[in-house]
Write a protein that holds these residues in place. Structure first.
Motif, PDB file in Angstrom:
ATOM      1  N   THR A   1     -11.284 -19.652   8.357  1.00 51.61           N
ATOM      2  CA  THR A   1     -12.742 -19.573   8.422  1.00 51.61           C
ATOM      3  C   THR A   1     -13.333 -19.595   7.018  1.00 51.61           C
ATOM      4  O   THR A   1     -12.740 -19.069   6.081  1.00 51.61           O
ATOM      5  CB  THR A   1     -13.195 -18.279   9.135  1.00 51.61           C
ATOM      6  OG1 THR A   1     -12.619 -17.160   8.480  1.00 51.61           O
ATOM      7  CG2 THR A   1     -12.801 -18.275  10.590  1.00 51.61           C
ATOM      8  N   PRO A   2     -14.498 -20.223   6.869  1.00 51.09           N
ATOM      9  CA  PRO A   2     -15.154 -20.216   5.555  1.00 51.09           C
ATOM     10  C   PRO A   2     -15.620 -18.811   5.217  1.00 51.09           C
ATOM     11  O   PRO A   2     -15.736 -17.986   6.110  1.00 51.09           O
ATOM     12  CB  PRO A   2     -16.347 -21.142   5.750  1.00 51.09           C
ATOM     13  CG  PRO A   2     -16.151 -21.826   7.047  1.00 51.09           C
ATOM     14  CD  PRO A   2     -15.186 -21.020   7.844  1.00 51.09           C
ATOM     15  N   PRO A   3     -15.926 -18.469   4.020  1.00 45.10           N
ATOM     16  CA  PRO A   3     -16.074 -19.288   2.826  1.00 45.10           C
ATOM     17  C   PRO A   3     -14.802 -19.458   2.013  1.00 45.10           C
ATOM     18  O   PRO A   3     -14.720 -20.328   1.169  1.00 45.10           O
ATOM     19  CB  PRO A   3     -17.105 -18.525   2.012  1.00 45.10           C
ATOM     20  CG  PRO A   3     -16.883 -17.094   2.361  1.00 45.10           C
ATOM     21  CD  PRO A   3     -16.447 -17.110   3.804  1.00 45.10           C
ATOM     22  N   VAL A   4     -13.777 -18.612   2.206  1.00 43.19           N
ATOM     23  CA  VAL A   4     -12.608 -18.689   1.347  1.00 43.19           C
ATOM     24  C   VAL A   4     -11.391 -19.222   2.099  1.00 43.19           C
ATOM     25  O   VAL A   4     -10.331 -19.311   1.534  1.00 43.19           O
ATOM     26  CB  VAL A   4     -12.307 -17.297   0.726  1.00 43.19           C
ATOM     27  CG1 VAL A   4     -11.126 -17.329  -0.211  1.00 43.19           C
ATOM     28  CG2 VAL A   4     -13.520 -16.774  -0.007  1.00 43.19           C
ATOM     29  N   GLY A   5     -11.523 -19.623   3.331  1.00 43.62           N
ATOM     30  CA  GLY A   5     -10.389 -20.048   4.143  1.00 43.62           C
ATOM     31  C   GLY A   5      -9.495 -21.051   3.441  1.00 43.62           C
ATOM     32  O   GLY A   5      -9.779 -22.241   3.396  1.00 43.62           O
ATOM     33  N   LEU A   6      -8.415 -20.548   2.895  1.00 41.99           N
ATOM     34  CA  LEU A   6      -7.498 -21.379   2.111  1.00 41.99           C
ATOM     35  C   LEU A   6      -6.953 -22.535   2.941  1.00 41.99           C
ATOM     36  O   LEU A   6      -6.787 -23.642   2.430  1.00 41.99           O
ATOM     37  CB  LEU A   6      -6.358 -20.517   1.571  1.00 41.99           C
ATOM     38  CG  LEU A   6      -5.357 -21.201   0.666  1.00 41.99           C
ATOM     39  CD1 LEU A   6      -6.055 -21.683  -0.600  1.00 41.99           C
ATOM     40  CD2 LEU A   6      -4.223 -20.273   0.336  1.00 41.99           C
TER      41      LEU A   6
ATOM     42  N   ASN B   1     -10.631  -4.543  14.097  1.00 42.70           N
ATOM     43  CA  ASN B   1     -10.587  -6.003  14.119  1.00 42.70           C
ATOM     44  C   ASN B   1     -11.686  -6.607  13.249  1.00 42.70           C
ATOM     45  O   ASN B   1     -11.441  -7.573  12.523  1.00 42.70           O
ATOM     46  CB  ASN B   1     -10.723  -6.526  15.545  1.00 42.70           C
ATOM     47  CG  ASN B   1      -9.421  -6.467  16.297  1.00 42.70           C
ATOM     48  OD1 ASN B   1      -8.352  -6.552  15.723  1.00 42.70           O
ATOM     49  ND2 ASN B   1      -9.512  -6.333  17.600  1.00 42.70           N
ATOM     50  N   ILE B   2     -12.862  -6.065  13.311  1.00 40.58           N
ATOM     51  CA  ILE B   2     -13.977  -6.601  12.515  1.00 40.58           C
ATOM     52  C   ILE B   2     -13.689  -6.438  11.017  1.00 40.58           C
ATOM     53  O   ILE B   2     -13.917  -7.355  10.227  1.00 40.58           O
ATOM     54  CB  ILE B   2     -15.301  -5.912  12.914  1.00 40.58           C
ATOM     55  CG1 ILE B   2     -15.715  -6.369  14.314  1.00 40.58           C
ATOM     56  CG2 ILE B   2     -16.403  -6.217  11.909  1.00 40.58           C
ATOM     57  CD1 ILE B   2     -16.880  -5.609  14.902  1.00 40.58           C
ATOM     58  N   ILE B   3     -13.171  -5.277  10.632  1.00 39.92           N
ATOM     59  CA  ILE B   3     -12.843  -5.049   9.216  1.00 39.92           C
ATOM     60  C   ILE B   3     -11.816  -6.065   8.737  1.00 39.92           C
ATOM     61  O   ILE B   3     -11.968  -6.679   7.677  1.00 39.92           O
ATOM     62  CB  ILE B   3     -12.338  -3.610   9.011  1.00 39.92           C
ATOM     63  CG1 ILE B   3     -13.473  -2.612   9.186  1.00 39.92           C
ATOM     64  CG2 ILE B   3     -11.684  -3.445   7.635  1.00 39.92           C
ATOM     65  CD1 ILE B   3     -13.021  -1.162   9.261  1.00 39.92           C
TER      66      ILE B   3
ATOM     67  N   ILE C   1      -6.619 -15.775  11.367  1.00 38.05           N
ATOM     68  CA  ILE C   1      -7.929 -16.317  11.742  1.00 38.05           C
ATOM     69  C   ILE C   1      -8.823 -16.382  10.510  1.00 38.05           C
ATOM     70  O   ILE C   1      -9.550 -17.359  10.299  1.00 38.05           O
ATOM     71  CB  ILE C   1      -8.574 -15.468  12.857  1.00 38.05           C
ATOM     72  CG1 ILE C   1      -7.775 -15.591  14.147  1.00 38.05           C
ATOM     73  CG2 ILE C   1     -10.023 -15.906  13.102  1.00 38.05           C
ATOM     74  CD1 ILE C   1      -8.190 -14.610  15.222  1.00 38.05           C
ATOM     75  N   GLY C   2      -8.769 -15.361   9.678  1.00 36.80           N
ATOM     76  CA  GLY C   2      -9.564 -15.350   8.455  1.00 36.80           C
ATOM     77  C   GLY C   2      -9.209 -16.476   7.510  1.00 36.80           C
ATOM     78  O   GLY C   2     -10.062 -16.992   6.782  1.00 36.80           O
TER      79      GLY C   2
ATOM     80  N   CYS D   1     -11.684 -13.263   5.757  1.00 38.43           N
ATOM     81  CA  CYS D   1     -12.572 -14.374   5.385  1.00 38.43           C
ATOM     82  C   CYS D   1     -12.755 -14.470   3.872  1.00 38.43           C
ATOM     83  O   CYS D   1     -13.062 -15.541   3.359  1.00 38.43           O
ATOM     84  CB  CYS D   1     -13.933 -14.208   6.040  1.00 38.43           C
ATOM     85  SG  CYS D   1     -13.940 -14.537   7.801  1.00 38.43           S
ATOM     86  N   PHE D   2     -12.600 -13.363   3.166  1.00 38.82           N
ATOM     87  CA  PHE D   2     -12.902 -13.353   1.737  1.00 38.82           C
ATOM     88  C   PHE D   2     -11.685 -13.197   0.828  1.00 38.82           C
ATOM     89  O   PHE D   2     -11.776 -13.437  -0.363  1.00 38.82           O
ATOM     90  CB  PHE D   2     -13.915 -12.256   1.422  1.00 38.82           C
ATOM     91  CG  PHE D   2     -15.256 -12.521   2.027  1.00 38.82           C
ATOM     92  CD1 PHE D   2     -16.095 -13.463   1.472  1.00 38.82           C
ATOM     93  CD2 PHE D   2     -15.665 -11.857   3.158  1.00 38.82           C
ATOM     94  CE1 PHE D   2     -17.331 -13.738   2.029  1.00 38.82           C
ATOM     95  CE2 PHE D   2     -16.901 -12.111   3.728  1.00 38.82           C
ATOM     96  CZ  PHE D   2     -17.729 -13.056   3.162  1.00 38.82           C
TER      97      PHE D   2
END
Length: 112
Positions: free
Chosen positions: A57-62, A6-8, A53-54, A14-15
Motif C-alpha cells: 500500500t502507498p505511500p511507502v509500499g516497497l 491490526n490498525i496500528i 499488506i502494508g 504503510c510507512f
C-alpha cells in the motif's frame, strides 16, 4: 482490542518496512497480547499478514515501487490496480484475526 492492534500494524506497515516494524511494534504489543490472552503464535501470523499488506500500500509500499520499475508504469496506475488485492488481503486478515484456528490447524493436524 484486536482491531486496534491490526490498525496500528497496518498503519506502521504503510510507512516502514516490515523488519523495522517488527523490531519496533512487537516488543510493545506483545504484553498487550499476553494480557488479553491471545495466542502469541496467532499474533505472529496476524502481524506478518498486516505488515505484508502494508508493503503493498502507498505511500511507502516497497513492493509497489519494485513492481513499477519492472512494469514501467506509474505508482498511481499500479496503486489503483492493487486495491482489489488489498481488499482481499484485508478480508483474509479479518478471518485470521477472529478465527485463530485458521492459522494453527495445519501444525495441530500434523502433531507439531
Amino acid at each position: 482490542m484486536l482491531l486496534l492492534l491490526n490498525i496500528i500494524l497496518l498503519i506502521g506497515g504503510c510507512f516502514l518496512d516490515s523488519g523495522s516494524c517488527m523490531y519496533i511494534f512487537i516488543p510493545i504489543l506483545m504484553p498487550v497480547v499476553k494480557f488479553i490472552n491471545y495466542d502469541p503464535l496467532v499474533f505472529g501470523v496476524v502481524a506478518t499478514v498486516n505488515l505484508a499488506i502494508g508493503m503493498a500500500t502507498p505511500p511507502v509500499g516497497l513492493d509497489l515501487y519494485v513492481a513499477c520499475n519492472i512494469a514501467n508504469v506509474t505508482l498511481k496506475d499500479i496503486s489503483v490496480q492493487t486495491m482489489r488485492f488489498v481488499g482481499a488481503s484485508l478480508v483474509t486478515l479479518f478471518l485470521l484475526t477472529y478465527l485463530p484456528i485458521l492459522s494453527t490447524w495445519l501444525p495441530t493436524m500434523l502433531g507439531m
